[in-house]
Design a protein around this motif. Structure first.
Motif, PDB file in Angstrom:
ATOM      1  N   VAL A 129       1.174 -11.986 -17.515  1.00 40.03           N
ATOM      2  CA  VAL A 129       2.034 -12.049 -16.339  1.00 40.03           C
ATOM      3  C   VAL A 129       1.227 -12.546 -15.138  1.00 40.03           C
ATOM      4  N   ALA A 130       1.748 -13.548 -14.429  1.00 38.14           N
ATOM      5  CA  ALA A 130       1.023 -14.114 -13.292  1.00 38.14           C
ATOM      6  C   ALA A 130       1.026 -13.180 -12.088  1.00 38.14           C
ATOM      7  N   ALA A 131       2.114 -12.425 -11.906  1.00 38.22           N
ATOM      8  CA  ALA A 131       2.217 -11.495 -10.782  1.00 38.22           C
ATOM      9  C   ALA A 131       3.375 -10.550 -11.031  1.00 38.22           C
ATOM     10  N   ALA A 132       3.328  -9.387 -10.391  1.00 42.49           N
ATOM     11  CA  ALA A 132       4.410  -8.404 -10.463  1.00 42.49           C
ATOM     12  C   ALA A 132       5.001  -8.234  -9.071  1.00 42.49           C
ATOM     13  N   VAL A 133       6.324  -8.365  -8.955  1.00 43.09           N
ATOM     14  CA  VAL A 133       7.024  -8.203  -7.676  1.00 43.09           C
ATOM     15  C   VAL A 133       7.643  -6.809  -7.654  1.00 43.09           C
ATOM     16  N   LEU A 134       7.228  -5.984  -6.700  1.00 43.50           N
ATOM     17  CA  LEU A 134       7.634  -4.573  -6.674  1.00 43.50           C
ATOM     18  C   LEU A 134       8.136  -4.171  -5.292  1.00 43.50           C
ATOM     19  N   THR A 135       8.970  -3.128  -5.281  1.00 41.59           N
ATOM     20  CA  THR A 135       9.408  -2.480  -4.039  1.00 41.59           C
ATOM     21  C   THR A 135       8.969  -1.015  -4.114  1.00 41.59           C
ATOM     22  N   PRO A 136       7.682  -0.736  -3.935  1.00 37.92           N
ATOM     23  CA  PRO A 136       7.146   0.592  -4.261  1.00 37.92           C
ATOM     24  C   PRO A 136       7.551   1.706  -3.304  1.00 37.92           C
ATOM     25  N   ALA A 137       7.769   1.422  -2.027  1.00 39.65           N
ATOM     26  CA  ALA A 137       8.105   2.494  -1.087  1.00 39.65           C
ATOM     27  C   ALA A 137       9.514   3.021  -1.299  1.00 39.65           C
ATOM     28  N   GLY A 142      16.339   3.318  -5.224  1.00 36.76           N
ATOM     29  CA  GLY A 142      15.918   4.166  -4.114  1.00 36.76           C
ATOM     30  C   GLY A 142      14.757   5.084  -4.401  1.00 36.76           C
ATOM     31  N   VAL A 143      14.156   5.029  -5.605  1.00 34.25           N
ATOM     32  CA  VAL A 143      13.044   5.924  -5.917  1.00 34.25           C
ATOM     33  C   VAL A 143      11.729   5.288  -5.484  1.00 34.25           C
ATOM     34  N   PRO A 144      10.754   6.091  -5.021  1.00 32.46           N
ATOM     35  CA  PRO A 144       9.432   5.535  -4.712  1.00 32.46           C
ATOM     36  C   PRO A 144       8.586   5.450  -5.977  1.00 32.46           C
ATOM     37  N   LEU A 145       7.610   4.571  -5.969  1.00 26.99           N
ATOM     38  CA  LEU A 145       6.709   4.416  -7.097  1.00 26.99           C
ATOM     39  C   LEU A 145       5.773   5.617  -7.160  1.00 26.99           C
ATOM     40  N   ALA A 146       5.775   6.317  -8.302  1.00 24.45           N
ATOM     41  CA  ALA A 146       4.982   7.531  -8.464  1.00 24.45           C
ATOM     42  C   ALA A 146       3.488   7.219  -8.376  1.00 24.45           C
ATOM     43  N   PRO A 147       2.667   8.193  -7.900  1.00 22.29           N
ATOM     44  CA  PRO A 147       1.220   7.958  -7.794  1.00 22.29           C
ATOM     45  C   PRO A 147       0.586   7.490  -9.096  1.00 22.29           C
TER      46      PRO A 147
END
Length: 492
Positions: free
Chosen positions: A247-255, A261-266
């Motif tokens: 994969v060249a890159a990952a596009v995320l909405t972590p906040a 609507g969930v935040p990215l877990a630690p």
């Protein structure tokens, strides 16, 4: 032969067809100029004496044409103020045999209506533009124009003005935990351009995108020549452990994952570090967390791996076309080169005005006020649509943290179907989004409800209309289940 007229006072271009007569020719030419927008509302027309002299006509001919168009509603004449194009134009006559000629248009919400403006705008991702800080923007603009050095009006660094990049480096550091410097920031026209520039600057290979996720951004990358790899999302955010080396890159909405609507877990954040590939962090609404302090940016954990992207689209207005990227050092050169060849640079005046708003903390004040306003609206939405004996759609859930400018309403497994609810909303003039188009793989239906776009006065009525649509769809589904007991519990 067509005649043309122009004067040094009020420039005007008219083409007169002499066939219908002189007065009629003037009327037709002016009417056409108003209709096609060449003479917009409020445009002051030349005096009848000046226009007659320019066209070689009698003054009485032009006066009669003006009087006729005033009677039709195209012009307004005020003693001492001259003649102007009317603010509100009369409706254009419909061609014989057209639907409009047969009668009035269909009501808003009718399936046959062609692109009507919604009565209640609950589309996600839109701020309350009626609350735009116009006075602060005007003050900042005046200051910028008075104090700007001469080089402001010359070519600009493709990365953007140093004033804005410096202001953003400080602001993002103290409010979002971003670790960057002005020389590592590139100013763009928004997240769409940021994605396009990164698609050009990063190495070959597909981009991983959250599933469900923003369908428009998937299409942006596909048009840029990138394949998309779905990255499943659960209650802990994107499953970053599924990322592979290809994969060249990952596009995320972590906040605040879009749309769940969930935040990215630690633990999922740590897995990204172990993966090691480039990460594009879309912090589209990171400033709007209502139950506690916002989750810090992912970029602060790995500034040499994560590209942090932000915009003013939800904090101020999408019309400003201002965004930014905080880049790892290795990407600054390639992205700046791509920006140079894309559009040279983003508009300078807007950059300097935003920098001023940040420097004098008007931007902070606006965000804090918006945060309080949107928090109240979210609370109203939860009280109106959330679980309880008076819920208009029993069994529906509102997952995710208390943040952002929209909420996800997950529909119950027993129905009604997403399509039925959307149809009920459309009949009531409600604009919102269904969850299904955001999925790359099938899953439960839902509604994305934006609570920022309506004004303060309009929002309660919009909620009432939505609750009515949900109640109606629920009753309709119950009636179908009662008639077909073997199909109850199966959405349709």
């Amino acid at each position: 032969m067509a005649k043309y007229w122009a004067s040094s006072g009020v420039d005007l271009h008219l083409e007169l067809d002499p066939a219908p007569g002189r007065r009629r020719a003037v009327e037709d030419a002016l009417r056409a100029a108003v209709r096609d927008g060449r003479l917009p509302p409020g445009t002051r027309l030349p005096s009848t004496r000046a226009l007659a002299a320019g066209l070689g006509l009698a003054r009485g001919t032009v006066s009669a044409a003006y009087d006729q168009l005033a009677e039709e509603g195209y012009l307004t004449t005020r003693p001492g103020s001259g003649t102007e194009v009317a603010d509100a134009l009369p409706p254009a006559p419909a061609p014989i045999g057209s639907p409009a000629a047969a009668g009035p248009p269909r009501p808003i919400g009718s399936p046959a209506a062609a692109g009507p403006q919604p009565v209640h705008d609950l589309r996600p991702g839109q701020p309350d533009v009626s609350a735009f800080p116009a006075r602060a923007w005007v003050r900042a603009t005046r200051h910028v124009l008075a104090a700007a050095p001469a080089d402001v009006f010359g070519p600009c660094d493709p990365r953007g003005r140093i004033e804005l990049r410096t202001a953003l480096a400080g602001y993002l550091g103290r409010t979002r935990g971003v670790r960057t410097t002005p020389d590592r920031i590139v100013v763009t026209t928004g997240f769409v351009q940021s994605l396009n520039l990164l698609a050009e600057a990063l190495g070959e290979g597909p981009f991983a995108m959250e599933d469900p996720g923003h369908d428009f951004y998937r299409e942006v990358l596909r048009r840029a020549g990138r394949a998309i790899v779905p990255l499943a999302v659960d209650e802990q955010g994107a499953r970053t452990g599924d990322l592979t080396s290809g994969v060249a890159a990952a596009v995320l909405t972590p906040a605040h994952q879009y749309p769940t609507g969930v935040p990215l877990a630690p633990a999922r954040r740590r897995l990204l570090r172990a993966w090691g590939g480039p990460v594009i962090e879309d912090d589209y609404d990171g400033e709007f967390r209502y139950d506690r302090r916002p989750v810090g940016a992912l970029q602060g954990m790995a500034p040499d791996q994560v590209v942090y992207c932000g915009t003013t689209s939800e904090s101020l207005s999408p019309a400003l076309r201002l965004g930014w990227m905080a880049l790892p050092p290795a990407l600054v050169g390639p992205v700046a080169e791509a920006k140079l060849h894309a559009d040279a640079h983003t508009g300078v005046l807007g950059q300097l005005v935003l920098a001023r708003l940040v420097d004098v903390h008007d931007y902070d004040r606006h965000v804090r006020a918006a945060r309080l306003r949107y928090r109240r609206r979210r609370e109203l939405l939860l009280a109106r649509l959330g679980p309880g004996p008076a819920a208009p759609l029993p069994g529906a859930r509102l997952p995710g943290v208390t943040a952002g400018l929209r909420a996800l309403l997950l529909l119950p497994p027993s129905g009604p179907a997403e399509s039925a609810v959307l149809a009920a909303c459309e009949r009531r003039g409600i604009a919102l989004r269904g969850l299904s188009p955001l999925r790359q793989t099938p899953g439960p239906g839902g509604l994305l409800i934006g609570y920022a776009a309506p004004s303060e006065r309009a929002f309660p009525a919009a909620l009432d209309a939505l609750a009515d649509a949900l109640t109606w769809a629920t009753a309709e589904r119950s009636a179908i289940n009662a008639e077909n007991p073997d199909n109850s519990g199966v959405p349709g």
